[in-house]
Design a protein around this motif. Structure first.
Motif, PDB file in Angstrom:
ATOM      1  N   VAL A 184       0.834  -1.197   0.000  1.00 47.54           N
ATOM      2  CA  VAL A 184       0.000   0.000   0.000  1.00 47.54           C
ATOM      3  C   VAL A 184       0.882   1.267   0.000  1.00 47.54           C
ATOM      4  O   VAL A 184       0.514   2.298  -0.570  1.00 47.54           O
ATOM      5  CB  VAL A 184      -0.984  -0.047   1.199  1.00 47.54           C
ATOM      6  CG1 VAL A 184      -0.245   0.051   2.519  1.00 47.54           C
ATOM      7  CG2 VAL A 184      -2.021   1.025   1.096  1.00 47.54           C
ATOM      8  N   CYS A 185       2.067   1.167   0.594  1.00 46.00           N
ATOM      9  CA  CYS A 185       2.972   2.327   0.633  1.00 46.00           C
ATOM     10  C   CYS A 185       3.389   2.754  -0.779  1.00 46.00           C
ATOM     11  O   CYS A 185       3.575   3.944  -1.040  1.00 46.00           O
ATOM     12  CB  CYS A 185       4.218   2.014   1.451  1.00 46.00           C
ATOM     13  SG  CYS A 185       3.887   1.757   3.192  1.00 46.00           S
TER      14      CYS A 185
ATOM     15  N   CYS B   6       1.015   5.202  -2.087  1.00 46.97           N
ATOM     16  CA  CYS B   6       0.593   6.239  -1.129  1.00 46.97           C
ATOM     17  C   CYS B   6       0.958   7.632  -1.650  1.00 46.97           C
ATOM     18  O   CYS B   6       2.098   7.863  -2.061  1.00 46.97           O
ATOM     19  CB  CYS B   6       1.300   5.986   0.198  1.00 46.97           C
ATOM     20  SG  CYS B   6       1.065   7.298   1.399  1.00 46.97           S
TER      21      CYS B   6
ATOM     22  N   TRP C 218       4.102   9.090  -0.026  1.00 51.46           N
ATOM     23  CA  TRP C 218       5.312   8.261  -0.027  1.00 51.46           C
ATOM     24  C   TRP C 218       6.605   9.077   0.020  1.00 51.46           C
ATOM     25  O   TRP C 218       7.511   8.795   0.801  1.00 51.46           O
ATOM     26  CB  TRP C 218       5.309   7.340  -1.255  1.00 51.46           C
ATOM     27  CG  TRP C 218       6.653   6.756  -1.530  1.00 51.46           C
ATOM     28  CD1 TRP C 218       7.578   7.192  -2.412  1.00 51.46           C
ATOM     29  CD2 TRP C 218       7.246   5.634  -0.845  1.00 51.46           C
ATOM     30  NE1 TRP C 218       8.713   6.422  -2.342  1.00 51.46           N
ATOM     31  CE2 TRP C 218       8.528   5.453  -1.390  1.00 51.46           C
ATOM     32  CE3 TRP C 218       6.803   4.782   0.168  1.00 51.46           C
ATOM     33  CZ2 TRP C 218       9.386   4.444  -0.951  1.00 51.46           C
ATOM     34  CZ3 TRP C 218       7.666   3.775   0.599  1.00 51.46           C
ATOM     35  CH2 TRP C 218       8.935   3.623   0.038  1.00 51.46           C
TER      36      TRP C 218
ATOM     37  N   CYS D  67       7.457  10.128   3.408  1.00 51.08           N
ATOM     38  CA  CYS D  67       7.326   9.143   4.486  1.00 51.08           C
ATOM     39  C   CYS D  67       8.258   7.965   4.260  1.00 51.08           C
ATOM     40  O   CYS D  67       8.907   7.490   5.188  1.00 51.08           O
ATOM     41  CB  CYS D  67       5.881   8.661   4.612  1.00 51.08           C
ATOM     42  SG  CYS D  67       5.706   7.303   5.792  1.00 51.08           S
TER      43      CYS D  67
ATOM     44  N   GLY E 125       7.532   4.999   3.733  1.00 56.43           N
ATOM     45  CA  GLY E 125       7.061   3.759   4.367  1.00 56.43           C
ATOM     46  C   GLY E 125       7.510   3.571   5.796  1.00 56.43           C
ATOM     47  O   GLY E 125       7.541   2.449   6.292  1.00 56.43           O
ATOM     48  N   LYS E 126       7.831   4.673   6.482  1.00 57.98           N
ATOM     49  CA  LYS E 126       8.370   4.571   7.841  1.00 57.98           C
ATOM     50  C   LYS E 126       7.481   3.775   8.798  1.00 57.98           C
ATOM     51  O   LYS E 126       7.969   3.157   9.734  1.00 57.98           O
ATOM     52  CB  LYS E 126       8.535   5.971   8.425  1.00 57.98           C
ATOM     53  CG  LYS E 126       9.787   6.669   7.981  1.00 57.98           C
ATOM     54  CD  LYS E 126      10.041   7.890   8.843  1.00 57.98           C
ATOM     55  CE  LYS E 126      11.189   8.715   8.332  1.00 57.98           C
ATOM     56  NZ  LYS E 126      12.102   8.102   7.411  1.00 57.98           N
ATOM     57  N   PHE E 127       6.171   3.831   8.577  1.00 57.18           N
ATOM     58  CA  PHE E 127       5.272   3.218   9.559  1.00 57.18           C
ATOM     59  C   PHE E 127       4.648   1.929   9.057  1.00 57.18           C
ATOM     60  O   PHE E 127       3.736   1.401   9.687  1.00 57.18           O
ATOM     61  CB  PHE E 127       4.177   4.234   9.931  1.00 57.18           C
ATOM     62  CG  PHE E 127       4.737   5.558  10.331  1.00 57.18           C
ATOM     63  CD1 PHE E 127       5.414   5.693  11.528  1.00 57.18           C
ATOM     64  CD2 PHE E 127       4.642   6.661   9.500  1.00 57.18           C
ATOM     65  CE1 PHE E 127       5.977   6.897  11.902  1.00 57.18           C
ATOM     66  CE2 PHE E 127       5.202   7.869   9.863  1.00 57.18           C
ATOM     67  CZ  PHE E 127       5.874   7.996  11.060  1.00 57.18           C
ATOM     68  N   SER E 128       5.144   1.429   7.920  1.00 61.19           N
ATOM     69  CA  SER E 128       4.488   0.273   7.300  1.00 61.19           C
ATOM     70  C   SER E 128       4.517  -0.960   8.208  1.00 61.19           C
ATOM     71  O   SER E 128       3.585  -1.748   8.216  1.00 61.19           O
ATOM     72  CB  SER E 128       5.128  -0.045   5.956  1.00 61.19           C
ATOM     73  OG  SER E 128       6.500  -0.288   6.125  1.00 61.19           O
TER      74      SER E 128
ATOM     75  N   CYS F 235      -2.406   7.036   8.195  1.00 58.45           N
ATOM     76  CA  CYS F 235      -1.117   7.691   7.965  1.00 58.45           C
ATOM     77  C   CYS F 235      -1.049   8.259   6.547  1.00 58.45           C
ATOM     78  O   CYS F 235      -0.488   9.332   6.321  1.00 58.45           O
ATOM     79  CB  CYS F 235       0.038   6.742   8.233  1.00 58.45           C
ATOM     80  SG  CYS F 235      -0.041   5.182   7.327  1.00 58.45           S
ATOM     81  N   SER F 236      -1.639   7.541   5.589  1.00 55.27           N
ATOM     82  CA  SER F 236      -1.561   7.979   4.198  1.00 55.27           C
ATOM     83  C   SER F 236      -2.248   9.337   4.004  1.00 55.27           C
ATOM     84  O   SER F 236      -1.692  10.241   3.376  1.00 55.27           O
ATOM     85  CB  SER F 236      -2.210   6.902   3.328  1.00 55.27           C
ATOM     86  OG  SER F 236      -2.133   7.272   1.996  1.00 55.27           O
TER      87      SER F 236
ATOM     88  N   PHE G 107      -0.032  12.055   5.512  1.00 56.93           N
ATOM     89  CA  PHE G 107       1.144  12.458   4.738  1.00 56.93           C
ATOM     90  C   PHE G 107       0.765  13.133   3.418  1.00 56.93           C
ATOM     91  O   PHE G 107       1.525  13.967   2.912  1.00 56.93           O
ATOM     92  CB  PHE G 107       2.103  11.285   4.554  1.00 56.93           C
ATOM     93  CG  PHE G 107       2.994  11.121   5.754  1.00 56.93           C
ATOM     94  CD1 PHE G 107       4.089  11.951   5.934  1.00 56.93           C
ATOM     95  CD2 PHE G 107       2.701  10.200   6.735  1.00 56.93           C
ATOM     96  CE1 PHE G 107       4.895  11.847   7.058  1.00 56.93           C
ATOM     97  CE2 PHE G 107       3.498  10.086   7.864  1.00 56.93           C
ATOM     98  CZ  PHE G 107       4.599  10.900   8.024  1.00 56.93           C
TER      99      PHE G 107
HETATM  100  S1  SF4 Z   1       2.079   7.243   5.085  1.00 58.68           S
HETATM  101 FE1  SF4 Z   1       1.585   5.120   5.682  1.00 58.68          FE
HETATM  102  S2  SF4 Z   1       0.913   4.187   3.738  1.00 58.68           S
HETATM  103 FE2  SF4 Z   1       2.011   6.088   3.208  1.00 58.68          FE
HETATM  104  S3  SF4 Z   1       4.134   5.506   2.823  1.00 58.68           S
HETATM  105 FE3  SF4 Z   1       3.958   6.065   4.984  1.00 58.68          FE
HETATM  106  S4  SF4 Z   1       3.575   4.154   6.085  1.00 58.68           S
HETATM  107 FE4  SF4 Z   1       3.119   3.790   3.917  1.00 58.68          FE
END
Ligand code: SF4
Length: 289
Positions: free
Chosen positions: A236-237, A240, A243, A246, A248-251, A260-261, A264
């Motif tokens: 999904v990242c 996003c 992206w 981010c 994918g820091k919180f994936s 989170c998407s 961001f």
């Molecule tokens: S905001 Fe959430 S969905 Fe988007 S890249 Fe970051 S971790 Fe992934």
């Protein structure tokens, strides 16, 4: 490329075990910060900052005058009662300090705004599993686009200032979490690539001297390319809209659809708006036939 800085607990024997590095030394009590700073300098290393990881609210943390010139990262669980904290927090404007607070409740989100409005630089910790993304988005808007004078609040200010539509932006170093810039030692000198990995006992080398060996270097290289897995696995990242800021820091921490998407995506929009508002005025061109 310069050597990564070292994040390590305050331990004179540990500090004496290496030289010539830039060090962020961790203490659990502000009362030990001045000694820690002194011992870093005595060890033949250079002080980057003292990280005060306190279990006390800000209202119960005292910073002595001798800390005034020392770079400090003060991490606390909360502010406590504002009326008890306000006078000391106003005095902290004259310190070389940044306060880290978790965004784990409305009180802390308000506290971050208060710190910023009082002129104290701060850093919001989020992505910890029970995030109110709408409230964090309000906080971000205040930090990036707020009209009244206020101190910078990370990571929002950093992202807004450094956003580039054509590039990726990594802000992990604001949290000492970027193995290109920081390596984390435990009390025995073992090396981890992040604070979380140090806490989990996941080490890439038994000591700093081993870090030049192939396995440790490969681990750093692999980590810096870890983001590519999102595209290979079509996560999904990879789709996003946030992206680029981010990565994918919180994936691994947050379930899909946690919000989170959207946050961001708002962050990117606020960064674009910030760039428009702060762009230098272009010289007026008089028309020409
Ligand atoms: S905001 Fe959430 S969905 Fe988007 S890249 Fe970051 S971790 Fe992934």
């Amino acid at each position: 490329m310069s050597l990564p800085r070292i994040v390590c607990p305050y331990s004179p024997p540990l500090l004496q075990s290496f030289r010539g590095r830039s060090v962020a030394v961790r203490v659990d009590d502000a009362a030990r910060a001045a000694h820690a700073a002194y011992d870093v300098a005595q060890s033949g290393n250079e002080l980057f900052c003292v990280i005060v990881e306190s279990r006390l609210p800000l209202q119960d943390i005292s910073l002595s005058e001798e800390l005034r010139g020392i770079p400090l990262a003060v991490m606390a669980p909360s502010m406590g009662r504002f009326r008890d904290a306000s006078e000391k927090i106003k005095a902290w404007r004259n310190f070389n300090l940044r306060v880290y607070l978790p965004c784990d409740g409305a009180a802390n989100i308000t506290a971050l705004k208060i710190l910023s409005s009082l002129g104290v630089q701060s850093c919001a910790l989020f992505g910890i599993g029970h995030d109110d993304w709408e409230a964090i988005s309000d906080l971000m808007t205040y930090a990036v686009l707020g009209l009244f004078p206020h101190a910078s609040m990370e990571p929002f200010s950093f992202i807004a200032k450094n956003y580039d539509a054509g590039d990726y932006l990594d802000w992990g170093a604001l949290y000492f979490d970027d193995p290109k810039k920081f390596l984390h030692l435990d009390g025995e000198g073992r090396v981890a690539l992040s604070r979380a990995e140090r806490e989990a006992g996941q080490f890439v080398a038994g000591c700093l001297a081993e870090c030049d060996a192939a396995p440790a270097l490969a681990a750093v290289r692999e980590r810096t390319r870890a983001w590519t897995a999102n595209f290979l696995n079509n996560t999904v990242c990879s789709r996003c809209p946030g992206w680029k800021v981010c990565l994918g820091k919180f994936s691994a921490l947050l379930p899909e659809g946690s919000g989170c998407s959207d946050f961001f995506a708002s962050m990117v929009e606020a960064a674009r708006q910030y760039k428009r508002l702060t762009a230098p005025p272009s010289e007026m061109q008089v028309w020409r036939p």
